[in-house]
Write a protein that holds these residues in place. Sequence first.
Motif, PDB file in Angstrom:
ATOM      1  N   VAL A  76     -15.651  10.260   1.384  1.00  0.00           N
ATOM      2  CA  VAL A  76     -17.483  10.115   0.535  1.00  0.00           C
ATOM      3  C   VAL A  76     -18.119  10.274   1.690  1.00  0.00           C
ATOM      4  N   THR A  77     -17.783  10.214   3.178  1.00  0.00           N
ATOM      5  CA  THR A  77     -18.871   9.309   4.416  1.00  0.00           C
ATOM      6  C   THR A  77     -18.083  10.258   5.050  1.00  0.00           C
ATOM      7  N   VAL A  78     -18.811  10.977   5.706  1.00  0.00           N
ATOM      8  CA  VAL A  78     -19.011  11.040   7.758  1.00  0.00           C
ATOM      9  C   VAL A  78     -19.399  10.203   8.372  1.00  0.00           C
ATOM     10  N   VAL A  79     -18.535   8.826   9.086  1.00  0.00           N
ATOM     11  CA  VAL A  79     -19.230   8.334  10.450  1.00  0.00           C
ATOM     12  C   VAL A  79     -18.606   8.803  12.222  1.00  0.00           C
ATOM     13  N   GLY A  80     -19.525   8.459  12.748  1.00  0.00           N
ATOM     14  CA  GLY A  80     -19.733   8.755  14.132  1.00  0.00           C
ATOM     15  C   GLY A  80     -19.148   7.867  15.306  1.00  0.00           C
ATOM     16  N   VAL A 118       1.108  -0.891  -0.379  1.00  0.00           N
ATOM     17  CA  VAL A 118      -0.278  -0.274  -0.236  1.00  0.00           C
ATOM     18  C   VAL A 118       0.578   1.398   0.221  1.00  0.00           C
ATOM     19  N   THR A 119       0.850   2.001  -1.310  1.00  0.00           N
ATOM     20  CA  THR A 119       1.683   2.867  -1.034  1.00  0.00           C
ATOM     21  C   THR A 119       1.178   4.657  -1.150  1.00  0.00           C
ATOM     22  N   LEU A 120       1.774   5.658  -0.320  1.00  0.00           N
ATOM     23  CA  LEU A 120       0.918   7.277  -0.720  1.00  0.00           C
ATOM     24  C   LEU A 120      -0.528   7.156  -1.700  1.00  0.00           C
ATOM     25  N   SER A 121       0.264   6.779  -3.097  1.00  0.00           N
ATOM     26  CA  SER A 121      -0.820   6.706  -4.097  1.00  0.00           C
ATOM     27  C   SER A 121      -2.161   5.620  -3.786  1.00  0.00           C
ATOM     28  N   ARG A 122      -1.650   4.941  -3.890  1.00  0.00           N
ATOM     29  CA  ARG A 122      -3.046   3.554  -3.965  1.00  0.00           C
ATOM     30  C   ARG A 122      -3.870   4.216  -2.661  1.00  0.00           C
ATOM     31  N   TYR A 123      -3.235   4.593  -1.246  1.00  0.00           N
ATOM     32  CA  TYR A 123      -4.186   5.010   0.264  1.00  0.00           C
ATOM     33  C   TYR A 123      -4.767   6.058  -0.353  1.00  0.00           C
ATOM     34  N   THR A 124      -4.462   7.562  -0.866  1.00  0.00           N
ATOM     35  CA  THR A 124      -4.853   8.267  -1.545  1.00  0.00           C
ATOM     36  C   THR A 124      -5.857   8.357  -2.493  1.00  0.00           C
ATOM     37  N   SER A 125      -5.682   7.605  -3.581  1.00  0.00           N
ATOM     38  CA  SER A 125      -6.045   7.679  -4.573  1.00  0.00           C
ATOM     39  C   SER A 125      -7.938   7.019  -4.288  1.00  0.00           C
ATOM     40  N   GLY A 126      -7.767   6.159  -3.204  1.00  0.00           N
ATOM     41  CA  GLY A 126      -9.184   5.258  -2.774  1.00  0.00           C
ATOM     42  C   GLY A 126     -11.016   6.495  -2.272  1.00  0.00           C
ATOM     43  N   ARG A 127     -11.656   5.549  -1.773  1.00  0.00           N
ATOM     44  CA  ARG A 127     -12.484   6.505  -1.496  1.00  0.00           C
ATOM     45  C   ARG A 127     -12.412   5.919  -0.019  1.00  0.00           C
ATOM     46  N   HIS A 128     -12.947   7.627   1.248  1.00  0.00           N
ATOM     47  CA  HIS A 128     -12.374   7.228   2.118  1.00  0.00           C
ATOM     48  C   HIS A 128     -13.500   6.790   3.257  1.00  0.00           C
ATOM     49  N   ILE A 129     -14.124   6.415   4.383  1.00  0.00           N
ATOM     50  CA  ILE A 129     -14.403   7.024   5.729  1.00  0.00           C
ATOM     51  C   ILE A 129     -14.515   7.859   6.740  1.00  0.00           C
ATOM     52  N   SER A 130     -14.752   9.018   7.396  1.00  0.00           N
ATOM     53  CA  SER A 130     -13.930  10.164   8.166  1.00  0.00           C
ATOM     54  C   SER A 130     -14.642   9.375   9.113  1.00  0.00           C
ATOM     55  N   ILE A 131     -14.067   9.521  10.748  1.00  0.00           N
ATOM     56  CA  ILE A 131     -14.920   8.964  11.253  1.00  0.00           C
ATOM     57  C   ILE A 131     -14.952  10.184  12.814  1.00  0.00           C
ATOM     58  N   SER A 132     -15.828  10.586  12.874  1.00  0.00           N
ATOM     59  CA  SER A 132     -15.717  12.143  13.621  1.00  0.00           C
ATOM     60  C   SER A 132     -17.018  12.075  14.661  1.00  0.00           C
ATOM     61  N   ARG A 133     -16.995  11.910  16.136  1.00  0.00           N
ATOM     62  CA  ARG A 133     -18.368  12.199  17.161  1.00  0.00           C
ATOM     63  C   ARG A 133     -18.986  13.957  16.604  1.00  0.00           C
ATOM     64  N   ARG A 134     -18.653  14.358  16.238  1.00  0.00           N
ATOM     65  CA  ARG A 134     -18.852  15.501  15.726  1.00  0.00           C
ATOM     66  C   ARG A 134     -19.413  16.109  14.349  1.00  0.00           C
TER      67      ARG A 134
END
Length: 230
Positions: free
Chosen positions: A141-145, A104-120
């Motif tokens: 792509v989405t933010v979850v709690g 898993v390179t920086l390029s492969r990681y950043t080119s994917g679609r991600h979930i952000s985790i934040s209670r706020r």
Amino acid sequence: MLRPVEALDLAVLARTFTLRSSEGFAETFGPGLIARVGAEAPRVRLRFVQKLNKDSGPLREGAVDLETGIVSQEMGPEVRSQALFRDRFIGVVRAGHPLSKGRVTLSRYTSGRHISISRRGLEQGPIAEAMAPLGLQRDIVTVVGGFSTALALARSSDLIASVPERHTGGLRDGMHSFRLPFAAPEITVSLLWHPRLDADPAHRWLRRCVRDACADLLGGSPRSESRDSK
């Protein structure tokens, strides 16, 4: 505080303790803790409640006996803390995901679609802060709690979740985990309680049970108790 200290008889101790923790702690460390408590004090009941914020009000008010989490400035200055273990963030994807094969390179990681985790509900967090000096950012792509929601979404999609490794061990079964391709932030998960319970024999016993349950699962030796506040 003024009552005499009584000898603790675990065989007859009948008490319900409330533990407040973030998602993942109960799933990962709960089974061992419950087994330990049940073997030593069969009449003791543990009640796990979800930690929705870092406010120390529930500890101060007596609604919660113990908490686990990261020591922060949002906590009251009187709160006692004891480090349980160090943790680091890792990437997690479903079995068979493209990132489950190869480096898993920086390029492969950043080119994917991600979930952000934040209670706020915020998109920024420790992962974004670690990537900022590199001039990189994720496609959120989405933010979850919470961790369990993020991992459930990642399990059934091609989305990527970045979560604490040890804290989510009980939530990642059957998924592929990988080391992040940049300097991943580390955190210290601590045990937190109010000082009025320092000398309570049953509470001291429970604190020891939590420390031992974490050490047993992670293969480390239990830490001695600290009386330091944050």
